[in-house]
Design an enzyme around this catalytic site. Structure first.
Site, PDB file in Angstrom:
ATOM      1  N   PHE A 120     -17.258  -7.342  -1.486  1.00 14.61           N
ATOM      2  CA  PHE A 120     -18.615  -8.316  -1.155  1.00 14.61           C
ATOM      3  C   PHE A 120     -18.907  -9.205  -2.118  1.00 14.61           C
ATOM      4  CE2 PHE A 120     -22.954  -8.431  -1.051  1.00 14.61           C
ATOM      5  CZ  PHE A 120     -23.508  -8.502   0.210  1.00 14.61           C
ATOM      6  N   ASP A 137     -17.883   0.400  -7.101  1.00 15.24           N
ATOM      7  CA  ASP A 137     -19.082  -0.027  -6.130  1.00 15.24           C
ATOM      8  C   ASP A 137     -19.016   1.038  -4.847  1.00 15.24           C
ATOM      9  OD1 ASP A 137     -20.659  -1.035  -4.271  1.00 15.24           O
ATOM     10  OD2 ASP A 137     -20.466  -3.176  -4.722  1.00 15.24           O
ATOM     11  N   TYR A 147     -30.086   1.664   0.151  1.00 13.63           N
ATOM     12  CA  TYR A 147     -30.985   1.237   1.320  1.00 13.63           C
ATOM     13  C   TYR A 147     -29.934   1.296   2.503  1.00 13.63           C
ATOM     14  CZ  TYR A 147     -28.913  -3.237  -0.648  1.00 13.63           C
ATOM     15  OH  TYR A 147     -28.090  -4.346  -0.998  1.00 13.63           O
ATOM     16  N   LYS A 148     -28.814   1.892   2.063  1.00 11.11           N
ATOM     17  CA  LYS A 148     -27.945   1.984   3.326  1.00 11.11           C
ATOM     18  C   LYS A 148     -27.792   3.491   3.801  1.00 11.11           C
ATOM     19  CE  LYS A 148     -24.646  -1.658   1.651  1.00 11.11           C
ATOM     20  NZ  LYS A 148     -25.243  -3.000   2.490  1.00 11.11           N
ATOM     21  N   ARG A 152     -19.427  -5.174  13.573  1.00  8.90           N
ATOM     22  CA  ARG A 152     -19.612  -4.179  12.587  1.00  8.90           C
ATOM     23  C   ARG A 152     -20.540  -3.150  13.060  1.00  8.90           C
ATOM     24  NH1 ARG A 152     -21.162  -4.397   6.371  1.00  8.90           N
ATOM     25  NH2 ARG A 152     -23.323  -4.488   7.258  1.00  8.90           N
TER      26      ARG A 152
HETATM   27  C1  LIG Z   1     -20.228  -3.446  -1.552  1.00  8.08           C
HETATM   28  C2  LIG Z   1     -21.575  -4.385  -1.712  1.00  8.08           C
HETATM   29  N1  LIG Z   1     -21.762  -4.439  -3.173  1.00  8.08           N
HETATM   30  C3  LIG Z   1     -23.114  -4.995  -3.313  1.00  8.08           C
HETATM   31  C4  LIG Z   1     -23.974  -5.367  -2.492  1.00  8.08           C
HETATM   32  C5  LIG Z   1     -25.221  -5.997  -2.819  1.00  8.08           C
HETATM   33  O1  LIG Z   1     -26.061  -5.261  -3.297  1.00  8.08           O
HETATM   34  P1  LIG Z   1     -27.590  -5.876  -4.013  1.00  8.08           P
HETATM   35  O2  LIG Z   1     -28.105  -6.903  -3.072  1.00  8.08           O
HETATM   36  O3  LIG Z   1     -28.527  -4.861  -3.989  1.00  8.08           O
HETATM   37  O4  LIG Z   1     -27.521  -6.730  -5.440  1.00  8.08           O
HETATM   38  C6  LIG Z   1     -23.766  -5.201  -1.210  1.00  8.08           C
HETATM   39  C7  LIG Z   1     -24.799  -5.332   0.001  1.00  8.08           C
HETATM   40  O5  LIG Z   1     -24.858  -5.227   0.983  1.00  8.08           O
HETATM   41  C8  LIG Z   1     -22.842  -4.434  -0.753  1.00  8.08           C
HETATM   42  O6  LIG Z   1     -22.469  -4.247   0.553  1.00  8.08           O
END
Ligand SMILES: Cc1ncc(COP(=O)(O)O)c(C=O)c1O
Length: 403
Positions: A132, A201, A226-227, A377
């Site tokens: 990501f 992560d 939040y997921k 998705r």
């Molecule tokens: C794998 C992954 N890492 C990081 C994030 C971003 O997180 P944040 O917006 O809380 O910093 C996301 C957001 O969907 C994500 O899917």
């Protein structure tokens, strides 16, 4: 090619036999088939009343007293201890606050600092090349700050890329685009064998499948809430620091909340012990306590990460079967691994015109999401998604692609 009626009948039977089916009532849902819980989890029905109490009574009536009397001050650790069992961690190692991006920064810089303290020459960070984007951006900055080179590699390439120069490796447990589940135990062991530190992560795995942080000796981990944890839009993320490393965790953001004596108002910094070291500034109490309330769903009888995983695999298997049966040949291609050991809780379908197709699906009441350049998705949250939802989504997808 299966007839829709036979798969619909099978879905009905699977829902009737589903031990988690009753949990759906605990969420605010409607006729929409919601397959986007891997982006924003649905609202647990009891959360608004709890948030109202926090706002009206705790804030409105108790005001500043709530930092002590309503447990606001200790909420980051308390909520961390609620998340800990969901990611296979004993208490005292998870703290909640800030965004995932910020926690990636804390964890990665702290990991490099530990590696560089272990010995000279650790000057390379490996980062998941398919990550990501935020993790990649943060890793680039962390590398510059710590005098490291940043080397993007796919998770499969990590074992071959590790060496005496490796300080830390930042990986995703489940790939956000393809839904591929990576080998956390094997990769963590390989990172350790090279004398480096593993940062994971967990955004797309926590709450959907077993993680086993303690069991597999993970050093540091981060994730959002939040997921699959249904904490609400922008709910705070968490940071795991393995107990054995906590005394060495040197936060690059040593805010006053992480001080050993935060109300001593001292000009010199002395870190608190334990997971509290991962705190920075004043916690976002409204979001944090909404998340705390949302986690109550996990206290229901029969709910466990193992039960959730079992249903998640059954849902994604059934979705792939329904897509295979309904969707005209060649219109979509699953980029999510078929093997259970390599699959998270989502199915990603490569599809021409994916953005437009998802728009039309949403208009027809099936909500997934689109990830550039060509992926549809679909996320399956076992706490509230049923087999009839899965069958309907595949049927509407087929109709959308045919029409
Ligand atoms: C794998 C992954 N890492 C990081 C994030 C971003 O997180 P944040 O917006 O809380 O910093 C996301 C957001 O969907 C994500 O899917």
């Amino acid at each position: 090619m299966s007839e829709p009626t036979s798969l619909a009948g099978e879905a009905e039977k699977l829902d009737a036999a589903d031990g988690l089916a009753a949990l759906r009532e605990r969420f605010v849902l409607d006729d929409v088939t919601y397959l986007d819980g891997n982006s924003l989890g649905a609202l647990p029905a009891h959360v608004p009343a709890r948030v109202e109490d926090v706002v009206r009574r705790q804030w409105g009536e108790l005001r500043i007293r709530s930092w002590d009397e309503s447990g606001w001050w200790t909420a980051p650790e308390r909520v961390g201890d609620r998340i800990a069992p969901l990611v296979g961690a004993a208490a005292g190692q998870v703290v909640v606050g800030d965004s995932t991006s910020v926690n990636v920064f804390k964890a990665l810089v702290a990991a490099v600092r530990m590696a560089q303290e272990d010995g000279p020459g650790r000057n390379e960070i490996l980062v998941d090349a398919t990550t990501f984007p935020t993790d990649g951006y943060i890793a680039e900055s962390a590398a510059r700050m710590t005098g490291c080179a940043l080397r993007p590699v796919t998770p499969a390439e990590v074992p071959g890329a590790l060496g005496e120069r490796t300080a830390a490796v930042l990986l995703n447990h489940v790939d956000y685009r393809t839904g591929r589940l990576h080998d956390l135990p094997g990769l963590t062991a390989a990172v350790h064998a090279a004398g480096a530190y593993a940062v994971w992560d967990l955004c797309h795995s926590a709450g959907a499948l077993p993680v086993g942080l303690d069991e597999h000796g993970v050093d540091l981990a981060v994730g959002c809430t939040y997921k699959y944890l249904n904490g609400g839009p922008g709910s705070p993320a968490y940071l795991y620091v393995r107990r054995g490393l906590q005394a060495r965790f040197d936060s690059p953001l040593p805010g006053w909340n992480s001080h050993a004596e935060p109300f001593g108002m001292r000009s010199d910094y002395a870190p608190a012990s334990g997971a509290v070291r991962g705190r920075v500034g004043t916690p976002d109490i409204l979001s944090l306590l909404a998340l705390e309330a949302a986690l109550d769903v996990w206290d229901e009888a029969g709910v466990s990460v193992a039960a959730v995983r079992e249903k998640s695999l059954a849902l994604t298997d059934f979705f792939l079967r329904c897509v295979g049966a309904y969707v005209p040949d060649g219109r979509v291609e699953s980029v999510t691994p078929a093997a259970h050991a390599e699959r998270g809780s989502q199915v990603a379908l490569r599809c021409d015109d994916a953005g437009e197709v998802m728009k039309r699906l949403i208009e027809r009441g099936v909500v997934g999401d689109y990830r550039a350049p060509d992926v549809l998705r679909f996320g399956f949250t076992p706490l509230y998604v049923g087999f009839a939802d899965v069958e309907r989504a595949a049927r509407v997808l087929a109709r959308t692609l045919s029409g």
